[in-house]
Write a protein that holds these residues in place. Structure first.
Motif, PDB file in Angstrom:
ATOM      1  N   VAL A  57       0.358  -1.006  -0.351  1.00 58.71           N
ATOM      2  CA  VAL A  57      -0.121   0.327   0.477  1.00 58.71           C
ATOM      3  C   VAL A  57       1.009   1.177   0.012  1.00 58.71           C
ATOM      4  O   VAL A  57       2.277   1.269   0.465  1.00 58.71           O
ATOM      5  CB  VAL A  57      -1.145   0.333   1.467  1.00 58.71           C
ATOM      6  N   VAL A  58       0.517   2.015  -0.963  1.00 55.47           N
ATOM      7  CA  VAL A  58       1.059   3.575  -0.453  1.00 55.47           C
ATOM      8  C   VAL A  58       0.492   4.304  -0.568  1.00 55.47           C
ATOM      9  O   VAL A  58      -0.512   4.748  -1.183  1.00 55.47           O
ATOM     10  CB  VAL A  58       1.875   3.268  -1.958  1.00 55.47           C
ATOM     11  N   LYS A  65      -1.481  14.952  -9.928  1.00 53.87           N
ATOM     12  CA  LYS A  65      -0.745  14.803 -11.441  1.00 53.87           C
ATOM     13  C   LYS A  65       0.419  13.917 -12.085  1.00 53.87           C
ATOM     14  O   LYS A  65       0.461  12.525 -12.663  1.00 53.87           O
ATOM     15  CB  LYS A  65      -0.573  15.736 -12.738  1.00 53.87           C
ATOM     16  N   THR A  66       1.358  13.984 -10.893  1.00 55.24           N
ATOM     17  CA  THR A  66       2.575  13.320 -10.908  1.00 55.24           C
ATOM     18  C   THR A  66       1.930  11.722 -10.534  1.00 55.24           C
ATOM     19  O   THR A  66       2.815  11.122 -10.109  1.00 55.24           O
ATOM     20  CB  THR A  66       3.323  13.833  -9.507  1.00 55.24           C
ATOM     21  N   HIS A  69       1.767   8.164 -13.265  1.00 58.14           N
ATOM     22  CA  HIS A  69       3.164   7.153 -13.628  1.00 58.14           C
ATOM     23  C   HIS A  69       3.927   6.383 -12.278  1.00 58.14           C
ATOM     24  O   HIS A  69       5.051   5.943 -12.207  1.00 58.14           O
ATOM     25  CB  HIS A  69       3.919   7.944 -13.994  1.00 58.14           C
ATOM     26  N   ARG A  70       3.994   7.355 -11.396  1.00 59.93           N
ATOM     27  CA  ARG A  70       4.810   7.031  -9.825  1.00 59.93           C
ATOM     28  C   ARG A  70       4.145   5.496  -9.556  1.00 59.93           C
ATOM     29  O   ARG A  70       4.640   4.282  -9.137  1.00 59.93           O
ATOM     30  CB  ARG A  70       4.519   7.682  -8.848  1.00 59.93           C
ATOM     31  N   ALA A  73       5.184   3.035 -12.493  1.00 59.07           N
ATOM     32  CA  ALA A  73       6.670   2.785 -12.047  1.00 59.07           C
ATOM     33  C   ALA A  73       6.692   1.892 -10.729  1.00 59.07           C
ATOM     34  O   ALA A  73       7.759   0.495 -11.355  1.00 59.07           O
ATOM     35  CB  ALA A  73       6.854   3.525 -12.318  1.00 59.07           C
ATOM     36  N   LEU A  74       6.058   2.115  -9.986  1.00 58.90           N
ATOM     37  CA  LEU A  74       6.463   1.431  -8.503  1.00 58.90           C
ATOM     38  C   LEU A  74       5.740   0.177  -8.750  1.00 58.90           C
ATOM     39  O   LEU A  74       6.584  -0.715  -7.634  1.00 58.90           O
ATOM     40  CB  LEU A  74       5.340   2.323  -7.359  1.00 58.90           C
ATOM     41  N   ALA A  76       5.591  -1.966 -10.798  1.00 60.69           N
ATOM     42  CA  ALA A  76       6.150  -2.622 -11.872  1.00 60.69           C
ATOM     43  C   ALA A  76       7.077  -2.639 -11.461  1.00 60.69           C
ATOM     44  O   ALA A  76       8.240  -3.827 -11.676  1.00 60.69           O
ATOM     45  CB  ALA A  76       6.786  -1.644 -13.315  1.00 60.69           C
ATOM     46  N   ASP A  77       7.752  -2.250 -10.577  1.00 61.46           N
ATOM     47  CA  ASP A  77       9.373  -2.381 -10.189  1.00 61.46           C
ATOM     48  C   ASP A  77       8.456  -3.196  -8.346  1.00 61.46           C
ATOM     49  O   ASP A  77       9.728  -4.197  -8.485  1.00 61.46           O
ATOM     50  CB  ASP A  77       9.531  -1.022  -8.641  1.00 61.46           C
ATOM     51  N   PRO A  81       5.083  -5.762 -14.360  1.00 62.68           N
ATOM     52  CA  PRO A  81       3.830  -4.384 -15.415  1.00 62.68           C
ATOM     53  C   PRO A  81       2.499  -3.921 -14.895  1.00 62.68           C
ATOM     54  O   PRO A  81       2.267  -5.618 -14.560  1.00 62.68           O
ATOM     55  CB  PRO A  81       4.525  -4.493 -16.730  1.00 62.68           C
ATOM     56  N   GLY A 128       0.889   1.710 -20.795  1.00 66.29           N
ATOM     57  CA  GLY A 128       1.530   1.528 -22.250  1.00 66.29           C
ATOM     58  C   GLY A 128       2.643  -0.203 -21.950  1.00 66.29           C
ATOM     59  O   GLY A 128       2.762  -0.370 -22.896  1.00 66.29           O
ATOM     60  N   GLY A 129       2.688  -0.607 -20.540  1.00 69.36           N
ATOM     61  CA  GLY A 129       2.756  -2.001 -20.612  1.00 69.36           C
ATOM     62  C   GLY A 129       2.031  -2.754 -21.265  1.00 69.36           C
ATOM     63  O   GLY A 129       2.634  -3.630 -21.726  1.00 69.36           O
ATOM     64  N   LEU A 131       0.080  -1.905 -23.785  1.00 70.83           N
ATOM     65  CA  LEU A 131      -0.099  -1.983 -25.195  1.00 70.83           C
ATOM     66  C   LEU A 131       1.142  -2.308 -26.178  1.00 70.83           C
ATOM     67  O   LEU A 131       1.217  -3.700 -27.003  1.00 70.83           O
ATOM     68  CB  LEU A 131       0.564  -0.598 -25.944  1.00 70.83           C
TER      69      LEU A 131
END
Lengths: 240, 354
Positions: A57-58, A65-66, A69-70, A73-74, A76-77, A81, A128-129, A131
């Motif tokens: 959980v985060v 707006k940021t 993508h955060r 990416a988190l 996926a990391d 993905p 993205g991932g 597609l």
């Protein structure tokens, strides 16, 4: 047969349906990143999922707006993905639910931002991932208030209708690239949001979020749900 | 990037893009080994390829790899360059000044030694090692209450470009396909593809498949350090992509790389395995004049300027004279180089045969 994804991103997991979805997905072996604004509540959500589960959980505000993508990416990391997005975080707007003539335009802007634009951004960030690999599922939580005209529900209903329409166009645009777009109307549940909207409801008649979440995850686990489908919990499924 | 930054806006006769713009705005310059140069727009890319050709893109998401830190009371910018482990990174330290100052005009950072603590918002970078030849090149370990990726994503900002007026946000530096955060600078060739562009390619029967490549920094402002770039970089090729490349070879179709990072990954895989195979690895492949290409027939790339490492790699595809003619045309026509700029599609000689 289990057609559940590997990695899910679920918004609004501090409580209610979001919490129940996070826990149910984790129990079924889906790696899940959940977000919310309430750190203490998020910790409780995580504690309800199996300790050994790939579940994190985060604290994040989908209105920022940021954030999208955060989050992508988190996830996926941590897990890989994202191949399932559940856009669940939502705001009711002002309560008690006002007639539109009493609603401020800023209330409508705020509802559109959280309930339609944030899910749009999150879908784009996770897409993205999907597609690249030619597979994935975008799910959004919607409401009968997006379809029917209930006095007092104009702000919330309009924002969910916007979300529904975005999803309809996404469905067509992504039809040939292997990404499914699905809608879930969970019906009336015994949640804080429902209590704020309808304070004098008979809570005994409301569905439990845990039961609804199980129903939703069962649906997602089926291999035959076509893109564009809408699950109305407690009602019939509307195929695309 | 240092050659272009030396004369902000015009180097090699090519301008740089000052504002962020969508991918579809990019022009496309097509350079074959012989014959006239062709021009068009990036959305025309499919017209210059054949049905069955495979375009390999880099689906790495870009880290916000720049961090404002404090070493005691001194401000130090940390730019991550490579990931070593879950919590450890190679990085380059920058001193006085910010992104508006070209990197080679920034002041030097303070000297650091192992154990030094560079404190950022919500995390601390602990220096584990300092490069013997370049004191600005360090190995760092992340200390944070949060998982490392979470802390970095929260505290970091994208690396900024001196040639741009716009301050880049995290969403500005992601490509259409961005998923795993492996890249420290935006995969700028993959960024040339919009959803509309992807649909146009697929409509023409071009197969678009991903790999993930951890592209690192391309300039540090220190000539000695820049000479050591690019470092070895990790890559991962999915089964479906390796199969698409194999099938293209077998059918006599082209393999087109979206950018230098994809070329490094495909050539690296070939060098390690004798063909492009699924799986991860680390590539040390460097393109230059005379270096043979085994895995790639063409490359989509941005416009680059002689002297940059990207330009050197182009010389593995085409003779200098062809590249000079292409650069001259682009400069004459007022095209723009570097990120958010215009594009080039370069073809190497005859198709590869086994």
């Amino acid at each position: 047969m289990n057609h559940l994804p590997q990695t899910a991103l679920v918004t609004g997991v501090s409580r209610g349906l979001g919490r129940a979805l996070f826990v149910e997905l984790a129990r079924r072996g889906v790696a899940v990143l959940g977000t919310g604004r309430d750190g203490a509540a998020l910790a409780e959500t995580r504690a309800l999922a199996p300790a050994s589960a790939k579940a994190h959980v985060v604290v994040a505000d989908v209105a920022d707006k940021t954030t999208p993508h955060r989050l992508a990416a988190l996830a996926a990391d941590l897990f890989g993905p994202v191949d399932l997005v559940v856009n669940n975080a939502a705001t009711l707007g002002p309560v008690p639910l006002p007639p539109l003539a009493d609603a401020a335009c800023e209330d409508l802007e705020a509802a559109l931002l959280v309930n339609a634009i944030a899910p749009f951004r999150i879908a784009k960030a996770a897409l993205g991932g999907m597609l690249a690999r030619g597979r994935g599922t975008l799910v959004h939580v919607t409401s009968d208030a997006a379809v029917s005209a209930y006095p007092g529900w104009g702000v919330y209903g309009a924002s969910k209708a916007a979300l529904d329409q975005l999803a309809r166009v996404w469905t067509e645009e992504l039809r040939d690239v292997g990404v499914r777009v699905l809608a879930v109307d969970p019906g009336e549940m015994d949640t804080k949001m429902h209590a704020e909207a309808v304070p004098d409801a008979d809570r005994a008649t409301l569905a439990q979020p845990d039961d609804v979440a199980r129903r939703i995850v069962d649906w997602l686990a089926r291999g035959d749900v076509a893109t564009g489908s809408r699950l109305v919990v407690g009602g019939a499924e509307v195929p695309s | 990037m240092s050659a272009a930054e030396a004369g902000i806006g015009r180097a090699g006769g090519l301008g740089s893009q000052r504002r962020v713009r969508g991918p579809d705005a990019s022009k496309l310059l097509v350079v074959r080994p012989e014959g006239p140069l062709a021009t068009g727009r990036i959305l025309d890319l499919g017209a210059f390829l054949s049905r069955g050709d495979v375009l390999v893109v880099n689906d790495a998401a870009t880290w916000p790899s720049s961090f404002e830190t404090a070493l005691d009371r001194t401000r130090v910018e940390v730019r991550l360059a490579a990931r070593r482990g879950t919590d450890t990174f190679r990085a380059v330290l920058f001193g006085d000044g910010d992104h508006h100052v070209p990197t080679e005009r920034r002041g030097p950072p303070p000297e650091v030694t192992p154990g030094a603590r560079l404190v950022a918002r919500g995390l601390t970078f602990v220096v584990e090692a300092v490069d013997a030849a370049s004191p600005r090149l360090v190995e760092l370990r992340v200390e944070s209450a949060r998982p490392t990726a979470e802390a970095l994503l929260l505290a970091g900002r994208p690396v900024q470009y001196a040639h741009m007026d716009d301050e880049l946000a995290l969403w500005d530096v992601q490509t259409l396909f961005a998923s795993r955060p492996w890249s420290f600078e935006m995969p700028s060739a993959t960024r040339l593809l919009s959803a509309r562009g992807l649909a146009a390619l697929r409509g023409r029967g071009v197969v678009v498949v991903p790999l993930t490549h951890g592209a690192g920094l391309t300039s540090t402002g220190d000539a000695a350090l820049d000479a050591r770039l690019p470092f070895d970089e990790p890559y991962d090729i999915p089964e479906a992509t390796a199969e698409a490349v194999r099938a293209a070879r077998a059918a006599g179709r082209r393999v087109v790389a979206a950018g230098t990072s994809v070329v490094r990954a495909l050539e690296g895989s070939f060098a390690a395995n004798g063909s492009v195979v699924a799986g991860g690895g680390t590539t040390s492949w460097l393109g230059a004049a005379g270096v043979p290409l085994h895995a790639v027939d063409a490359m989509l790339t941005g416009l680059h300027v002689p002297g940059e490492s990207h330009f050197e790699l182009l010389r593995a595809f085409l003779p200098q004279a062809r590249l000079d003619a292409a650069t001259a045309l682009a400069a004459r026509e007022g095209w723009v180089a570097h990120e958010f700029g215009d594009a080039m599609l370069v073809f190497r000689g005859p198709l590869l045969t086994f």
